[in-house]
Design an enzyme around this catalytic site. Sequence first.
Site, PDB file in Angstrom:
ATOM      1  N   THR A 133      -1.039 -70.156 -23.096  1.00  0.00           N
ATOM      2  CA  THR A 133       0.353 -70.513 -22.831  1.00  0.00           C
ATOM      3  C   THR A 133       1.290 -69.337 -23.088  1.00  0.00           C
ATOM      4  O   THR A 133       0.997 -68.485 -23.928  1.00  0.00           O
ATOM      5  CB  THR A 133       0.757 -71.692 -23.747  1.00  0.00           C
ATOM      6  OG1 THR A 133       2.175 -71.843 -23.735  1.00  0.00           O
ATOM      7  CG2 THR A 133       0.332 -71.468 -25.202  1.00  0.00           C
ATOM      8  N   GLU A 173       3.848 -69.572 -24.702  1.00  0.00           N
ATOM      9  CA  GLU A 173       4.462 -69.754 -26.034  1.00  0.00           C
ATOM     10  C   GLU A 173       3.870 -68.827 -27.083  1.00  0.00           C
ATOM     11  O   GLU A 173       4.463 -68.642 -28.145  1.00  0.00           O
ATOM     12  CB  GLU A 173       4.328 -71.211 -26.496  1.00  0.00           C
ATOM     13  CG  GLU A 173       5.076 -72.159 -25.603  1.00  0.00           C
ATOM     14  CD  GLU A 173       5.354 -73.521 -26.234  1.00  0.00           C
ATOM     15  OE1 GLU A 173       5.230 -73.670 -27.450  1.00  0.00           O
ATOM     16  OE2 GLU A 173       5.711 -74.431 -25.466  1.00  0.00           O
ATOM     17  N   TYR A 231       1.801 -75.177 -33.079  1.00  0.00           N
ATOM     18  CA  TYR A 231       1.050 -75.247 -31.808  1.00  0.00           C
ATOM     19  C   TYR A 231       0.808 -73.852 -31.237  1.00  0.00           C
ATOM     20  O   TYR A 231      -0.337 -73.470 -30.949  1.00  0.00           O
ATOM     21  CB  TYR A 231       1.816 -76.102 -30.777  1.00  0.00           C
ATOM     22  CG  TYR A 231       1.367 -75.853 -29.349  1.00  0.00           C
ATOM     23  CD1 TYR A 231       0.111 -76.263 -28.913  1.00  0.00           C
ATOM     24  CD2 TYR A 231       2.193 -75.178 -28.440  1.00  0.00           C
ATOM     25  CE1 TYR A 231      -0.314 -76.013 -27.606  1.00  0.00           C
ATOM     26  CE2 TYR A 231       1.782 -74.933 -27.131  1.00  0.00           C
ATOM     27  CZ  TYR A 231       0.523 -75.349 -26.725  1.00  0.00           C
ATOM     28  OH  TYR A 231       0.098 -75.094 -25.442  1.00  0.00           O
ATOM     29  N   ASP A 244      18.149 -80.955 -33.241  1.00  0.00           N
ATOM     30  CA  ASP A 244      17.324 -79.947 -32.585  1.00  0.00           C
ATOM     31  C   ASP A 244      15.896 -79.950 -33.145  1.00  0.00           C
ATOM     32  O   ASP A 244      15.667 -80.338 -34.298  1.00  0.00           O
ATOM     33  CB  ASP A 244      17.962 -78.554 -32.793  1.00  0.00           C
ATOM     34  CG  ASP A 244      17.673 -77.630 -31.631  1.00  0.00           C
ATOM     35  OD1 ASP A 244      16.874 -78.003 -30.743  1.00  0.00           O
ATOM     36  OD2 ASP A 244      18.259 -76.534 -31.598  1.00  0.00           O
TER      37      ASP A 244
END
Length: 341
Positions: A128, A130, A155, A277
């Site tokens: 990913t 990320e 993650y 958030d």
Amino acid sequence: MSRKKILVTGGAGFIGGNFVQYMVDKYPQYDIYNLDLLTYAGDLTKHKHIETKDNYYFVKADIAERETIMALFEKEKFEYVVHFAAESHVDRSITDPGIFVQTNVLGTQILLDAARAVEVTKFVHVSTDEVYGELDFDPSTFFTEETPLQPNSPYSASKASSDLLVRAYHETYGLPVSITRCSNNYGPYHFPEKLIPLTISRVLNEQKVPVYGDGKNIRDWLHVNDHCAAINLVMHEGVNGEVYNVGGHNEKTNLEVVKTIIKTLGKSEELIEFVKDRLGHDKRYAIDPTKLENLGWKPTYTFETGIAQTIQWYLDNTEWWEQIISGDYQKYFDKQYTVNK
Ligand code: NAD
Ligand code: DAU
């Protein structure tokens, strides 16, 4: 073309599921093995129409169970592994990081050992964007394959760890690997805990849509079919030891995405509810896909064509997502959010 034996891990999930269907249809001469533990995110009903095909097989197993995985590889002698299986939701990693290390790190390392033992032709590790961390809002900056890894969530840290193990198995043992790092996917069979399917399903039910913070965080959206085509290309033609970024230059703020869906469905923006958030919320992701384009890939959907197709799919397949949101999912939603229902 000769018959190939391909193991797809996580093939009951969103992207793995779309990839299994893509490969079963495109290559009747390949045998596609779908290995999945069927966690909350795995669902086999999506494969009803391919279950009877001669080139599709399903194996229920945990990639983090060494003996089972080693024995399976010894028996089947897979030539290709395309590895999707993972815990994939950032919010869940914030509340319960342990399972992310177990599945994403340990599970990947066990698969690498098994792939090495049977000398696979190729191991494609589906990762990913990320892992690169976040970008600021300067639109001229992008993640390239050279961007340092700076994961911010449990993650993405677990995915970055698995990427490094995959790389190390190539450097140390010469295992033929390629890594793909894709931006945010959307499309059919996307689990409704993620922003786009969550918004579509809640808007259709006239429920509030939770938007984190000010809604200005940016994601780079790619239709899942374009991701599947990219992985297929890397599986066949990716250079061993190389990383390929996957993305189609479709940057949108979360608020733009939510408003597009509300408008397409003809509902009111009053459904939007700003909520607290996400912890460590990454500001912006944006992919430079030049390296993959040079290998011969280009996306076929714009965000506009892709989101229209996806919304239509959710309208046509209400029974698929309704069975999901009516089960344990509701308990997860109630724990995660405090929005007005
Ligand atoms: P998903 O959560 O929809 O599916 C994951 C699948 O893995 C599920 O079917 C689940 O049952 C299975 N699984 C989980 N733990 C397992 C275990 N221990 N053993 C065997 N199977 C197990 O995920 P997704 O969104 O389809 O993502 C698939 C992969 O693509 C992940 O590796 C993810 O990091 C990566 N990725 C996702 C995106 C995205 O936008 N969704 C973007 C880039 C990369
Ligand atoms: O970039 C690739 C990644 O994209 C994948 O590696 C992950 O597996 C996948 O889940 C996805 O991660 P994100 O965190 O970007 O996706 P998510 O759909 O959870 O959130 C998208 C954006 O929307 C993010 O900025 C957080 C925000 N959001 C999300 C949810 C679930 C909201 O504002 N409200 C929400 O309820």
